[in-house]
Design an enzyme around this catalytic site. Structure first.
Site, PDB file in Angstrom:
ATOM      1  N   CYS A   1     -14.462  37.321  86.842  1.00  0.00           N
ATOM      2  CA  CYS A   1     -14.791  36.937  85.462  1.00  0.00           C
ATOM      3  C   CYS A   1     -16.212  36.424  85.309  1.00  0.00           C
ATOM      4  O   CYS A   1     -16.711  36.297  84.202  1.00  0.00           O
ATOM      5  CB  CYS A   1     -13.813  35.876  84.956  1.00  0.00           C
ATOM      6  SG  CYS A   1     -12.170  36.543  84.683  1.00  0.00           S
TER       7      CYS A   1
HETATM    8  N1  COA Z   1       7.145  34.028  77.563  1.00  0.00           N
HETATM    9  C1  COA Z   1       7.913  32.949  77.462  1.00  0.00           C
HETATM   10  N2  COA Z   1       7.908  31.948  78.361  1.00  0.00           N
HETATM   11  C2  COA Z   1       7.089  32.077  79.413  1.00  0.00           C
HETATM   12  C3  COA Z   1       6.249  33.195  79.582  1.00  0.00           C
HETATM   13  C4  COA Z   1       6.311  34.203  78.606  1.00  0.00           C
HETATM   14  N3  COA Z   1       5.546  35.294  78.688  1.00  0.00           N
HETATM   15  N4  COA Z   1       5.551  33.026  80.716  1.00  0.00           N
HETATM   16  C5  COA Z   1       5.917  31.860  81.255  1.00  0.00           C
HETATM   17  N5  COA Z   1       6.855  31.282  80.467  1.00  0.00           N
HETATM   18  C6  COA Z   1       7.543  30.011  80.691  1.00  0.00           C
HETATM   19  C7  COA Z   1       7.704  29.716  82.157  1.00  0.00           C
HETATM   20  O1  COA Z   1       8.863  30.345  82.647  1.00  0.00           O
HETATM   21  C8  COA Z   1       7.841  28.219  82.165  1.00  0.00           C
HETATM   22  O2  COA Z   1       9.157  27.845  81.804  1.00  0.00           O
HETATM   23  P1  COA Z   1       9.862  26.570  82.472  1.00  0.00           P
HETATM   24  O3  COA Z   1       9.038  25.394  82.041  1.00  0.00           O
HETATM   25  O4  COA Z   1      11.227  26.618  81.877  1.00  0.00           O
HETATM   26  O5  COA Z   1       9.810  26.815  83.955  1.00  0.00           O
HETATM   27  C9  COA Z   1       6.918  27.784  81.011  1.00  0.00           C
HETATM   28  O6  COA Z   1       6.768  28.938  80.175  1.00  0.00           O
HETATM   29  C10 COA Z   1       5.582  27.321  81.468  1.00  0.00           C
HETATM   30  O7  COA Z   1       5.029  28.315  82.369  1.00  0.00           O
HETATM   31  P2  COA Z   1       3.622  28.181  82.998  1.00  0.00           P
HETATM   32  O8  COA Z   1       3.277  29.433  83.756  1.00  0.00           O
HETATM   33  O9  COA Z   1       3.519  26.899  83.721  1.00  0.00           O
HETATM   34  O10 COA Z   1       2.752  28.199  81.656  1.00  0.00           O
HETATM   35  P3  COA Z   1       1.424  27.458  81.310  1.00  0.00           P
HETATM   36  O11 COA Z   1       1.662  26.502  80.234  1.00  0.00           O
HETATM   37  O12 COA Z   1       0.675  27.027  82.525  1.00  0.00           O
HETATM   38  O13 COA Z   1       0.585  28.666  80.663  1.00  0.00           O
HETATM   39  C11 COA Z   1      -1.117  30.215  81.328  1.00  0.00           C
HETATM   40  C12 COA Z   1       0.335  29.832  81.407  1.00  0.00           C
HETATM   41  C13 COA Z   1      -1.363  31.393  82.261  1.00  0.00           C
HETATM   42  C14 COA Z   1      -1.435  30.654  79.899  1.00  0.00           C
HETATM   43  C15 COA Z   1      -2.013  29.008  81.686  1.00  0.00           C
HETATM   44  O14 COA Z   1      -1.581  28.430  82.910  1.00  0.00           O
HETATM   45  C16 COA Z   1      -3.448  29.383  81.824  1.00  0.00           C
HETATM   46  O15 COA Z   1      -4.074  29.879  80.938  1.00  0.00           O
HETATM   47  N6  COA Z   1      -4.033  29.080  82.952  1.00  0.00           N
HETATM   48  C17 COA Z   1      -5.391  29.461  83.221  1.00  0.00           C
HETATM   49  C18 COA Z   1      -5.363  30.918  83.419  1.00  0.00           C
HETATM   50  C19 COA Z   1      -6.710  31.509  83.516  1.00  0.00           C
HETATM   51  O16 COA Z   1      -7.601  31.174  82.806  1.00  0.00           O
HETATM   52  N7  COA Z   1      -6.839  32.398  84.435  1.00  0.00           N
HETATM   53  C20 COA Z   1      -8.091  32.939  84.644  1.00  0.00           C
HETATM   54  C21 COA Z   1      -8.061  34.361  84.705  1.00  0.00           C
HETATM   55  S1  COA Z   1      -9.733  34.690  84.716  1.00  0.00           S
END
Ligand code: COA
Length: 374
Positions: A154
């Site tokens: 990125c």
């Molecule tokens: N739909 C519904 N629920 C979902 C889901 C989806 N597509 N994906 C995950 N969940 C659920 C999970 O199962 C989890 O449920 P639980 O609490 O019952 O276990 C909950 O949502 C939280 O999941 P989590 O993966 O911890 O979500 P989060 O709040 O961390 O958000 C991201 C996920 C990826 C959006 C976030 O972590 C993020 O943006 N991180 C940085 C990513 C990034 O910038 N990456 C860089 C790439 S360059």
């Protein structure tokens, strides 16, 4: 060539694929896949449904542009299917890169014969060699100079900008095109509920030039800084020694030959790293939050950007101070901060100072402070 020329950004260019996938379309496709998977694998841990509400709340993404919508949404395929083209036809990645370059050249009124180098800086490359950048060079009709690829995930665009700026400063080039064709749909696992909503396709270009040949209106590059620190929290193991599943149909929801991440850890570790880097780099340039008219941040997650902007500016940033393109483009990897800059910089006036900033896998981060001239 003049030594110690001042590097500036003369223009930027953007190519946006016409097709776009809404969260509702994406979730309907994923849920249909999950239902089929569960029916076919009664003994496996069942896949749960994705949800539009979660995606928008967790990421800020509402839709994303892609090159091949139909195949991505087909629950039996769920990845882009692009016909492999014969070697005498332009490759897809070069094609969208060329479109972004032409836009940047036209905006600067620059003839390709005056460009000395092309850097194709992107988070994935369509093939090993010949370099994508050299194909783009040929397609643009650039008959002299050199071109090569670089990949810092990125952060590729800001690493490309610093490299280009260093060529200008050293006198090795006077006009450099940095191009970021990001076909992220080819390395996203559309069958992984945790990340299927993240990425989108796009191409951007940045024309970095010596100030004395730049158009009257340009952006002076006040300073650039790059940082890397190894982390496994964003990873893609696809490579020439381990080809399975990369960018082609995969059988299941988890494949380490496509993008995988520990999203929570990324969020927690990258926000402080980047905020500290920006504040420190700004202070060495004699700048603080109050001096920054606008932040064009990497577009990965709305929450990360909110926190980083707040730490840099000292207050919650509004949309004018830290514009978002994530909502309609998704995370476009290295291109995200450049799209934000491209679409949200015309209204600034001479003397306004801002920051282009990227961060992502590696970990990697890049800061480019710019000031409008003309
Ligand atoms: N739909 C519904 N629920 C979902 C889901 C989806 N597509 N994906 C995950 N969940 C659920 C999970 O199962 C989890 O449920 P639980 O609490 O019952 O276990 C909950 O949502 C939280 O999941 P989590 O993966 O911890 O979500 P989060 O709040 O961390 O958000 C991201 C996920 C990826 C959006 C976030 O972590 C993020 O943006 N991180 C940085 C990513 C990034 O910038 N990456 C860089 C790439 S360059």
């Amino acid at each position: 060539m003049s030594i110690s020329a001042i590097p500036v950004i003369s223009s930027t260019g953007l190519y946006t694929p016409p097709e776009s996938i809404s969260n509702a379309e994406l979730v309907a496709s994923y849920n249909s896949y999950a239902d089929r998977y569960n029916a076919a694998h009664p003994d496996a841990e069942p896949l749960t449904h994705s949800s539009v509400e979660f995606i928008e709340k967790a990421s800020g993404i509402k839709s994303r542009h892609v090159i091949d919508k139909a195949s991505i949404l087909d629950p039996d395929i769920m990845c882009p299917r692009m016909e492999e083209r014969p070697n005498d036809q332009i490759s897809v990645m070069a094609e969208i890169g060329v479109a972004a370059c032409k836009d940047a050249l036209q905006r600067a009124g620059r003839d390709i014969k005056d460009v000395d180098a092309i850097l194709c800086a992107a988070s994935n490359l369509q093939r090993a060699y010949p370099a994508m950048a050299i194909e783009i060079q040929m397609e643009l009709g650039m008959e002299h100079g050199f071109a090569f690829d670089l990949n810092v995930a990125c952060s590729s665009a800001t690493f490309g900008i610093q490299t280009a700026a260093d060529y200008i400063r050293s006198g090795n080039a006077r006009s450099v095109l940095v191009v970021n064709p990001e076909i992220t749909s080819g390395h996203l696992n559309w069958r992984d509920r945790d990340s299927h909503f993240i990425f989108g396709d796009v191409a951007t270009a940045i024309l970095v030039e010596a100030k004395d040949i730049a158009p009257a209106q340009h952006w002076e590059i006040l300073g650039t800084r790059l940082k890397t620190q190894f982390s496994n929290n964003i990873r893609n193991n696809f490579g020439f020694l381990n080809r399975a599943h990369g960018g082609i149909e995969q059988d299941g929801p988890k494949s380490d030959k496509l993008f995988i991440q520990e999203g929570r850890k990324v969020f927690k570790e990258v926000v402080p790293m980047v905020a500290e880097m920006i504040v420190d780099h700004a202070s060495t340039l004699g700048l603080n939050g109050a001096d920054l008219r606008r932040l064009w941040l990497h577009q990965a997650n709305a929450g990360m950007n909110r926190l980083i902007a707040q730490r840099v500016l000292g207050h919650e940033a509004n949309a004018d101070e830290s514009p978002t393109v994530l909502d309609v483009y998704g995370n476009t990897s290295s291109a995200g901060s450049i799209i934000a800059f491209h679409l949200n910089s015309d209204d600034l006036t001479a003397g306004d100072t801002g920051l282009i900033c990227s961060f992502g896998a590696g970990y990697s981060a890049g800061t480019v402070f710019v000031r409008k001239v003309g």
